[in-house]
Write an enzyme that holds these catalytic residues in place. Structure first.
Site, PDB file in Angstrom:
ATOM      1  N   CYS A  90      -2.438   0.701   1.517  1.00 35.68           N
ATOM      2  CA  CYS A  90      -3.965   0.751   1.019  1.00 35.68           C
ATOM      3  C   CYS A  90      -3.847   0.243  -0.374  1.00 35.68           C
ATOM      4  O   CYS A  90      -4.702  -0.194  -1.049  1.00 35.68           O
ATOM      5  CB  CYS A  90      -4.790   1.755   1.302  1.00 35.68           C
ATOM      6  SG  CYS A  90      -4.156   3.203   0.897  1.00 35.68           S
ATOM      7  N   HIS A 593      -6.357   7.887  -0.416  1.00 36.40           N
ATOM      8  CA  HIS A 593      -6.497   6.366   0.331  1.00 36.40           C
ATOM      9  C   HIS A 593      -7.257   5.773  -0.988  1.00 36.40           C
ATOM     10  O   HIS A 593      -8.093   6.198  -2.004  1.00 36.40           O
ATOM     11  CB  HIS A 593      -7.587   6.480   1.158  1.00 36.40           C
ATOM     12  CG  HIS A 593      -7.897   5.353   2.081  1.00 36.40           C
ATOM     13  ND1 HIS A 593      -6.723   4.633   2.638  1.00 36.40           N
ATOM     14  CD2 HIS A 593      -8.849   4.732   2.241  1.00 36.40           C
ATOM     15  CE1 HIS A 593      -7.393   3.476   3.140  1.00 36.40           C
ATOM     16  NE2 HIS A 593      -8.683   3.605   2.813  1.00 36.40           N
TER      17      HIS A 593
END
EC number: 3.4.19.12
Length: 785
Positions: A90, A593
């Site tokens: 990510c 994230h």
């Protein structure tokens, strides 16, 4: 007696159950086998199974109601491509999305890719040169990042165009895999091997740093090629000029034969060819050829053979110079070099002549047969550098040619243009310059030092807060005022007072004095990257998460527009607008994230305008591209951004290219959509055959105008058919552009493969929250308005 027998038989029959009990295990096994062969039980089981299946069917029927959910997903799909997560990637996906929407980045990568592709073609032509091959293999490895970025851009635009033209083919998600780029990063930096979480700012610096190194390498090779141009002399004379050159050679050879015999002994000429370098070898060799031409009139055949053997030995030293010229061309050059060599025979060759020879390059100009050429002669250049009396460049002119000197400085503006902009991609877009000023408080003298920067790291809280936390026993997290981004930049460019043990040694005062040090912006880039220092070293309770760097969730008020005039060295009216943000949700730097939010402001950067589509369609129909082996590796040499939609609705040849790319190499589409996209191009290839054949018939009929009325009618029909196809395609393009204009000014949230539209209010709340959430902005990208 007969009455006893029945009694015994009855007794046996009655006693048999006892035996059954004794042998119950074996008997039950036999009984089970008999039951297995009984059909009545199987019929009952089938009836029960049918009832159970009927109940299952009754349960499956309501599950068919999930189709409206799929329809809603398809309706909610946006015409923007996400990136699949390949295992904690990510951090890479968020940066790639920002770079994709960064103004000017895609066009710069495309231009660099075109330069690299031309260099690859040039290397193919020079593959027989073994010495240069080993040196350029390393440079080709550094080009892989540009090729990977270009292939990813092509795949994203191709998938976006196919979705816009055929949205019913996509029901789940619209995403592609950056696998090739990830593998390239792992080759460039082994730190990214494996599936660990990494810092988004570090991967951004890694990508920009490698792009900058590649640009510098390409720029050095370009300068080297310009410097090597004088050694590659190309001559294309007119046939009449060749005859004049041959006649001049005969006249000059008869006229200066005695001078050559006196001034050029054979031993000295041979020794010079063995010891000297550069063009001196060529001059001595050519002078020997002049002697051989004069002596051939009186020599025998054996002597001619001996002289020809001596003349054939020098080409082994310089094979390239001889192979590039035909027989009459060196003869034309003989007289010219011969006279120049006689003119400067008293001068010794020096290092200065080598540098003077770099100032001239060959030019081939004129109309049709006329040619202008420059020959580099070290002796003549040396004479020009010393006396500045020569006006005709290098050497004397032959009767049929005109020699014009061309300076390297005059050629640079031709090579700058787009290539110079492409070589400065990182410097122009992301790199600025800082000025570190130190002012002595005694003599008021200033010293400046300039440094380049690609991002600005600013704090999100005061440094004294840690001291307050250590001394405070009331609350472990004292309440602080809401800080703004301008406050953070002022902390970055604050004035620091140097006192005490850290005093500044002033060269004017010649002793240590107190001073003030400030940091100002001298040169601003097109895109300003602001890195928020959200991670700081903390206690041991966070060591289990790795690194000991905890997350600072202090909110920071971030404006949509920013001006840095307050911290600039000179007054400026430049203002910057926020167009992308990388968010981080988590508690440590090694976990959490990353997501990216991008504002769609300039739809022209998507390369989906109407004019490019139509022009590319005509080009694709008229000239189909061949399929190369390199295209199987994911790089299309002749592919550009403007051919995205034509690949979907173009002719059959490019569809084969895309099919091979989808199946073999880079995996353009993630998961289940590779097969659907593969079928899409196969279905779209059939109607394109009609357009391509019609356009071919149209061109063939135009070339033969005297073939009769039947071919003219066929020409009209084919042109009408292609006109209908083009008009229908223009309608599709207008629909695509109108559908994209709906997202003008909206914020898109890229969460790996998922793409969502967020309202500006919600985006501002997430950007500058009132509380301290775990999801905070990490990288801010401002572009110049």
């Amino acid at each position: 007696m007969p009455g006893v027998i029945p009694s015994e038989s009855n007794g046996l029959s009655r006693g048999s159950p006892s035996k059954k009990n004794r042998l119950s295990l074996k008997f039950f096994q036999k009984k089970e086998t008999k039951r297995a062969l009984d059909f009545t039980d199987s019929q009952e089981n089938e009836e029960k199974a049918s009832e159970y299946r009927a109940s299952e069917i009754d349960q499956v029927v309501p599950a068919a109601q999930s189709s409206p959910i799929n329809c809603e997903k398809r309706e909610n799909l946006l015409p923007f491509v996400g990136l699949n997560n390949l295992g904690n990637t990510c951090y890479l996906n968020s940066i790639l999305q920002v770079l994709y929407f960064c103004p000017g980045f895609k066009s710069g990568v495309k231009h660099l890719f075109n330069i690299i592709s031309r260099k690859k073609e040039a290397l193919k032509d020079e593959a027989n040169q073994k010495d240069k091959g080993n040196c350029k293999e390393d440079s080709l490895a550094s080009y892989e990042l540009i090729c990977s970025l270009q292939s990813l851009i092509i795949s994203v635009e191709q998938l976006q165009a196919s979705f816009l033209l055929n949205p019913e083919k996509y029901t789940d998600e619209l995403a592609t895999q950056p696998r090739r780029l990830l593998n390239t990063l792992r080759e460039l930096n082994p730190m990214y091997e494996g599936y660990l979480q990494h810092d988004a700012q570090e991967v951004l610096q890694c990508i920009l740093g490698n792009i900058q190194e590649t640009c510098q390498l390409l720029k050095k090779e370009e300068v080297k090629n310009v410097a090597e141009l004088p050694t590659k002399v190309e001559e294309i004379p007119h046939p009449k000029e060749e005859m004049n050159g041959i006649n001049s050679i005969e006249m000059d050879s008869m006229r200066h034969s005695e001078d050559f015999k006196e001034k050029l002994p054979k031993g000295n000429g041979k020794r010079k060819s063995d010891t000297e370098f550069g063009n001196m070898k060529k001059k001595v060799k050519l002078s020997k050829e002049h002697q051989s031409l004069e002596e051939n009139q009186r020599q025998t055949r054996s002597k001619r053979k001996a002289t020809s053997d001596t003349l054939e030995s020098p080409p082994k030293i310089i094979p390239k110079y001889i192979s590039e010229n035909e027989s009459p061309r060196p003869s034309q050059k003989k007289s010219r070099v011969k006279i120049n060599w006689l003119k400067s025979a008293t001068k010794q060759p020096s290092i200065l002549s080598k540098f003077c020879s770099l100032g001239k390059i060959t030019t081939n100009q004129g109309v049709k047969g006329q040619s202008k050429e420059n020959e580099c002669d070290p002796e003549e250049d040396l004479g020009k550098c010393e006396s500045d009396n020569t006006t005709n460049g290098c050497g004397l002119e032959s009767p049929g040619n005109t020699v014009t000197p061309v300076n390297v400085n005059e050629v640079k503006p031709i090579n700058k243009g787009e290539e110079q902009i492409g070589f400065e991609l990182v410097e122009k877009l992301f790199q600025g310059q800082l000025v570190l000023r130190t002012r002595c408080l005694e003599c008021e003298s200033l010293t400046e030092r300039r440094e380049d920067f690609q991002d600005i790291s600013v704090p999100v809280q005061e440094d004294e807060l840690s001291k307050v936390e250590e001394s405070s026993e009331i609350s472990p997290e004292p309440k602080t005022e809401m800080k703004t981004l301008r406050w953070a930049i002022s902390q970055f460019a604050s004035v620091e007072r140097i006192v005490g043990e850290d005093k500044y040694f002033c060269e004017n005062c010649h002793h240590y004095t107190e001073a003030e040090r400030s940091l100002l912006f001298d040169k601003m880039p097109e895109v300003i990257t602001i890195h928020l220092k959200c991670f700081a070293a903390s206690g041991l309770e966070f060591d289990c998460y790795g690194g000991g760097l905890s997350k600072i969730n202090t909110p920071l008020l971030t404006p949509l527009k920013l001006s840095l005039e307050e911290w600039s060295t000179k007054p400026t009216n430049d203002s910057y607008g926020l167009f992308a943000v990388v968010m981080h949700s988590g508690i440590t730097i090694s976990s959490g994230h990353y997501t990216a939010s991008v504002k769609v402001t300039d739809l022209n950067s998507l390369e989906l305008d109407k004019g490019n589509f139509v022009v590319d369609q005509m080009c694709e129909i008229g000239k189909p591209e061949p399929l190369n082996e390199e295209e199987a590796r994911g790089v299309v040499e002749n592919y550009n951004d403007e051919e995205v939609s034509i690949r979907v609705g173009g002719n059959t040849q490019p569809s084969k290219v895309l099919n091979k790319k989808n199946v073999e190499a880079i995996g353009l589409l993630g998961g289940q959509k590779s097969k659907a996209d593969y079928e899409l191009y196969n279905k779209a290839s059939n109607p394109d055959k009609v357009a391509s054949t019609a356009f071919a018939e149209n061109r063939n009929s135009e070339t033969s105008d005297t073939t009769g009325t039947h071919e003219s009618d066929r020409n009209k029909e084919s042109s009408d058919q292609t006109g209908i196809n083009i008009s229908g395609f223009e309608n599709k393009i207008s629909y695509v552009v109108q559908s994209l204009k709906e997202y003008e000014g909206k914020w898109l949230l890229f969460d790996d493969s998922e793409v969502k539209v967020t309202e500006e209010k919600d985006f501002l709340n997430s950007l500058s929250p009132s509380t301290s959430p775990t999801s905070t902005p990490y990288l801010l990208f401002y572009k110049k308005l």
